[in-house]
Scaffold this active site. Sequence first.
Site, PDB file in Angstrom:
ATOM      1  N   HIS A   1      -4.050  -4.808   5.384  1.00 50.99           N
ATOM      2  CA  HIS A   1      -4.577  -3.802   6.320  1.00 50.99           C
ATOM      3  C   HIS A   1      -5.982  -3.352   5.910  1.00 50.99           C
ATOM      4  O   HIS A   1      -6.854  -3.161   6.761  1.00 50.99           O
ATOM      5  CB  HIS A   1      -3.652  -2.591   6.369  1.00 50.99           C
ATOM      6  CG  HIS A   1      -2.382  -2.824   7.119  1.00 50.99           C
ATOM      7  ND1 HIS A   1      -2.325  -3.547   8.281  1.00 50.99           N
ATOM      8  CD2 HIS A   1      -1.111  -2.420   6.869  1.00 50.99           C
ATOM      9  CE1 HIS A   1      -1.076  -3.591   8.718  1.00 50.99           C
ATOM     10  NE2 HIS A   1      -0.322  -2.915   7.879  1.00 50.99           N
TER      11      HIS A   1
ATOM     12  N   HIS B   1       0.840  -6.102   1.483  1.00 52.17           N
ATOM     13  CA  HIS B   1       0.837  -5.729   2.905  1.00 52.17           C
ATOM     14  C   HIS B   1      -0.289  -4.736   3.200  1.00 52.17           C
ATOM     15  O   HIS B   1      -1.079  -4.926   4.134  1.00 52.17           O
ATOM     16  CB  HIS B   1       2.197  -5.123   3.251  1.00 52.17           C
ATOM     17  CG  HIS B   1       2.374  -4.733   4.683  1.00 52.17           C
ATOM     18  ND1 HIS B   1       3.348  -5.279   5.486  1.00 52.17           N
ATOM     19  CD2 HIS B   1       1.717  -3.831   5.472  1.00 52.17           C
ATOM     20  CE1 HIS B   1       3.277  -4.751   6.697  1.00 52.17           C
ATOM     21  NE2 HIS B   1       2.300  -3.857   6.711  1.00 52.17           N
ATOM     22  N   GLU B   2      -0.369  -3.689   2.399  1.00 52.91           N
ATOM     23  CA  GLU B   2      -1.383  -2.657   2.650  1.00 52.91           C
ATOM     24  C   GLU B   2      -2.788  -3.173   2.369  1.00 52.91           C
ATOM     25  O   GLU B   2      -3.755  -2.756   3.018  1.00 52.91           O
ATOM     26  CB  GLU B   2      -1.078  -1.410   1.824  1.00 52.91           C
ATOM     27  CG  GLU B   2       0.307  -0.803   2.040  1.00 52.91           C
ATOM     28  CD  GLU B   2       0.642  -0.538   3.497  1.00 52.91           C
ATOM     29  OE1 GLU B   2      -0.289  -0.400   4.323  1.00 52.91           O
ATOM     30  OE2 GLU B   2       1.843  -0.470   3.818  1.00 52.91           O
TER      31      GLU B   2
END
Length: 242
Positions: A146, A142-143
């Site tokens: 980003h 997820h990160e």
Amino acid sequence: MDVIYRSGTKLIWSSSMNDDRQTSSEDKLKGFEWWRRSLQYRTGLGLDEEEKLQFEHDYRVKNLPQKCDSCIEYRDWMFKYSPSVKFMMEHVQKLGGNLSSKNITCDMCDGMKGGGFHPEMGILLCSNWIKDKWQLEDILTHELVHAYDHLKFKVDLTNLKHHACTEIRASALSGECRILNEIKKTGLGDFGSKFQACVRRRAAISVSANPNCSSKEEAESVVNAVWESCFNDTRPFERVYR
């Protein structure tokens, strides 16, 4: 040092936490009593606000050295063996990003968050909230989405549409909304819509915590406004495979 991460909430990039609350007695941190409190917290049954805050504090501080060691072990394992983590790391590097064990760190977090990304400091994995290796894989992926979006699209988190888009993509591509996870949480009802409902929900929660967002309703509206283009944009993956 306080920094703003993906959800707009403040996490703490150090082991010092702004919590003056006293930890519960040892008998409440193990065995049947800990199991009972954990179940009560998950269900919310018979739990008042003070008990909720006390449990969250106890959960943060319980077995902290072991949790940090486990987080580092899981992280390093993912660097070597996780297809999604390795794939995203490669694509971040292709865009000029420099992420490694030096700036993908495990630490305590103030608040129930699994992790966060900061353009200058890297990725934080919240060792006091990560339950197992596979949860860490989802959080790290997820990160990394980003990080990729920051480099590829120049995301401006003060722009709610930008924020919503990167949250939609991160939740869709990381695996955190996989169908089996949602079935465990919500049962078999509405089977066909579970994945998209999870992505929408997570994105709206994150956007609603942005200081520039005025309400939950505004967050949901922004997510809906960018949904089609952002949900269907699976770069750098060819498709959603997790």
